[in-house]
Scaffold this motif. Structure first.
Motif, PDB file in Angstrom:
ATOM      1  N   MET A  18       6.836  -3.425   0.942  1.00 36.85           N
ATOM      2  CA  MET A  18       5.603  -2.842   0.994  1.00 36.85           C
ATOM      3  C   MET A  18       5.733  -1.566   1.613  1.00 36.85           C
ATOM      4  SD  MET A  18       2.412  -2.790   0.526  1.00 36.85           S
ATOM      5  CE  MET A  18       1.623  -4.469   0.601  1.00 36.85           C
ATOM      6  N   LYS A  19       6.845  -1.229   2.601  1.00 33.08           N
ATOM      7  CA  LYS A  19       7.059   0.157   3.093  1.00 33.08           C
ATOM      8  C   LYS A  19       7.577   0.855   2.172  1.00 33.08           C
ATOM      9  CE  LYS A  19       9.396   1.991   6.781  1.00 33.08           C
ATOM     10  NZ  LYS A  19      10.497   2.089   7.952  1.00 33.08           N
ATOM     11  N   ARG A  20       8.512   0.455   1.150  1.00 33.30           N
ATOM     12  CA  ARG A  20       8.994   1.331   0.082  1.00 33.30           C
ATOM     13  C   ARG A  20       7.867   1.641  -0.854  1.00 33.30           C
ATOM     14  NH1 ARG A  20      13.555  -1.993  -2.545  1.00 33.30           N
ATOM     15  NH2 ARG A  20      11.550  -3.203  -3.283  1.00 33.30           N
ATOM     16  N   PHE A  33      -3.416   4.868   2.223  1.00 35.26           N
ATOM     17  CA  PHE A  33      -3.671   3.429   2.029  1.00 35.26           C
ATOM     18  C   PHE A  33      -4.719   2.921   3.393  1.00 35.26           C
ATOM     19  CE2 PHE A  33      -0.367   4.097  -0.719  1.00 35.26           C
ATOM     20  CZ  PHE A  33      -0.477   3.452  -1.818  1.00 35.26           C
ATOM     21  N   GLN A  34      -5.334   1.885   3.202  1.00 39.06           N
ATOM     22  CA  GLN A  34      -5.877   1.086   4.087  1.00 39.06           C
ATOM     23  C   GLN A  34      -5.422  -0.207   4.117  1.00 39.06           C
ATOM     24  OE1 GLN A  34     -10.002   1.266   3.206  1.00 39.06           O
ATOM     25  NE2 GLN A  34     -10.155   3.528   3.744  1.00 39.06           N
ATOM     26  N   PHE A  35      -4.744  -0.784   5.197  1.00 35.30           N
ATOM     27  CA  PHE A  35      -3.845  -1.820   5.265  1.00 35.30           C
ATOM     28  C   PHE A  35      -4.809  -3.084   5.716  1.00 35.30           C
ATOM     29  CE2 PHE A  35      -1.215   1.616   5.650  1.00 35.30           C
ATOM     30  CZ  PHE A  35      -0.239   1.471   4.561  1.00 35.30           C
ATOM     31  N   GLU A  36      -4.566  -4.564   5.011  1.00 31.75           N
ATOM     32  CA  GLU A  36      -5.279  -5.542   5.706  1.00 31.75           C
ATOM     33  C   GLU A  36      -4.376  -6.543   5.081  1.00 31.75           C
ATOM     34  OE1 GLU A  36      -9.838  -7.332   5.027  1.00 31.75           O
ATOM     35  OE2 GLU A  36      -9.497  -5.028   4.673  1.00 31.75           O
ATOM     36  N   GLU A  37      -4.724  -7.823   5.799  1.00 33.16           N
ATOM     37  CA  GLU A  37      -4.124  -9.089   5.324  1.00 33.16           C
ATOM     38  C   GLU A  37      -5.322  -9.947   4.823  1.00 33.16           C
ATOM     39  OE1 GLU A  37      -1.806 -12.971   7.093  1.00 33.16           O
ATOM     40  OE2 GLU A  37      -0.724 -10.995   7.419  1.00 33.16           O
ATOM     41  N   ILE A  38      -5.023 -10.450   3.570  1.00 28.53           N
ATOM     42  CA  ILE A  38      -6.212 -11.299   3.074  1.00 28.53           C
ATOM     43  C   ILE A  38      -5.298 -12.554   2.548  1.00 28.53           C
ATOM     44  CG2 ILE A  38      -7.773 -11.470   1.346  1.00 28.53           C
ATOM     45  CD1 ILE A  38      -8.524  -8.571   1.616  1.00 28.53           C
ATOM     46  N   HIS A  39      -5.807 -13.530   3.098  1.00 28.62           N
ATOM     47  CA  HIS A  39      -5.287 -14.718   2.423  1.00 28.62           C
ATOM     48  C   HIS A  39      -3.555 -15.173   2.685  1.00 28.62           C
ATOM     49  CE1 HIS A  39      -9.501 -15.688   0.898  1.00 28.62           C
ATOM     50  NE2 HIS A  39      -9.447 -14.763   0.496  1.00 28.62           N
ATOM     51  N   ALA A  60       0.009  -5.071  -3.361  1.00 31.46           N
ATOM     52  CA  ALA A  60      -0.045  -6.467  -2.866  1.00 31.46           C
ATOM     53  C   ALA A  60       1.216  -7.245  -2.733  1.00 31.46           C
ATOM     54  CB  ALA A  60      -1.064  -7.443  -3.970  1.00 31.46           C
ATOM     55  N   LYS A  61       1.273  -7.744  -1.515  1.00 35.81           N
ATOM     56  CA  LYS A  61       2.827  -8.374  -1.362  1.00 35.81           C
ATOM     57  C   LYS A  61       2.341  -9.968  -0.921  1.00 35.81           C
ATOM     58  CE  LYS A  61       6.914  -8.638   1.235  1.00 35.81           C
ATOM     59  NZ  LYS A  61       7.630  -8.115   2.496  1.00 35.81           N
ATOM     60  N   GLY A  62       2.875 -10.876  -1.379  1.00 38.31           N
ATOM     61  CA  GLY A  62       2.814 -12.262  -0.982  1.00 38.31           C
ATOM     62  C   GLY A  62       3.453 -13.174  -2.203  1.00 38.31           C
ATOM     63  N   GLU A  63       3.389 -14.316  -1.686  1.00 37.42           N
ATOM     64  CA  GLU A  63       4.126 -15.268  -2.671  1.00 37.42           C
ATOM     65  C   GLU A  63       3.750 -15.210  -4.099  1.00 37.42           C
ATOM     66  OE1 GLU A  63       4.279 -20.247  -2.938  1.00 37.42           O
ATOM     67  OE2 GLU A  63       4.489 -19.232  -0.850  1.00 37.42           O
TER      68      GLU A  63
END
Length: 126
Positions: A18-20, A33-39, A60-63
């Motif tokens: 995400m940082k890169r 950007f506006q950062f948030e964690e969802i699910h 978006a970063k996640g599995e």
């Protein structure tokens, strides 16, 4: 009367770092950007104007998010594709398809972003 709308409403660009990815999109497009964690997923939302045209989305970063050079291709607006392609190269990314006129509508190009996604660029003709 039913109001008609374009079918696309929102997009998510998969990222592994995400940082890169945020640094890349800030450098190339100037996005905030506006950062948030969802699910359980990290989201970096690209701000949008409710009264504006077009759609917006997020990194978006996640599995479930896997960057890819194949699959759905999203085109991001470029005021000046030549300048944007220059910023892409300064950011260390690749130009996959050079600036080309697309009929009587626009110029297009394609890049590989910092996460190995194919991203289209579109500059409307004046």
């Amino acid at each position: 009367m039913v109001r008609k709308a374009n079918p696309a409403m929102y997009f998510e660009i998969p990222v592994t770092d995400m940082k890169r990815a945020v640094a890349f999109y800030q450098q190339v497009f100037g996005f905030d950007f506006q950062f948030e964690e969802i699910h359980g997923n990290q989201m970096a939302f690209i701000p949008f104007e409710l009264d504006g045209t077009g759609i917006s989305g997020a990194l978006a970063k996640g599995e479930i998010y896997q960057p890819s050079l194949s699959g759905t291709l999203i085109y991001l607006h470029a005021e000046n594709i030549d300048n944007t392609l220059h910023q892409v190269q300064l950011a260390g990314a690749k130009v996959l398809f050079p600036k080309t006129r697309a009929g009587g509508y626009s110029y297009v190009a394609e890049i590989e972003d910092s996460e190995r996604n194919r991203i289209g660029l579109m500059e409307p003709l004046p």
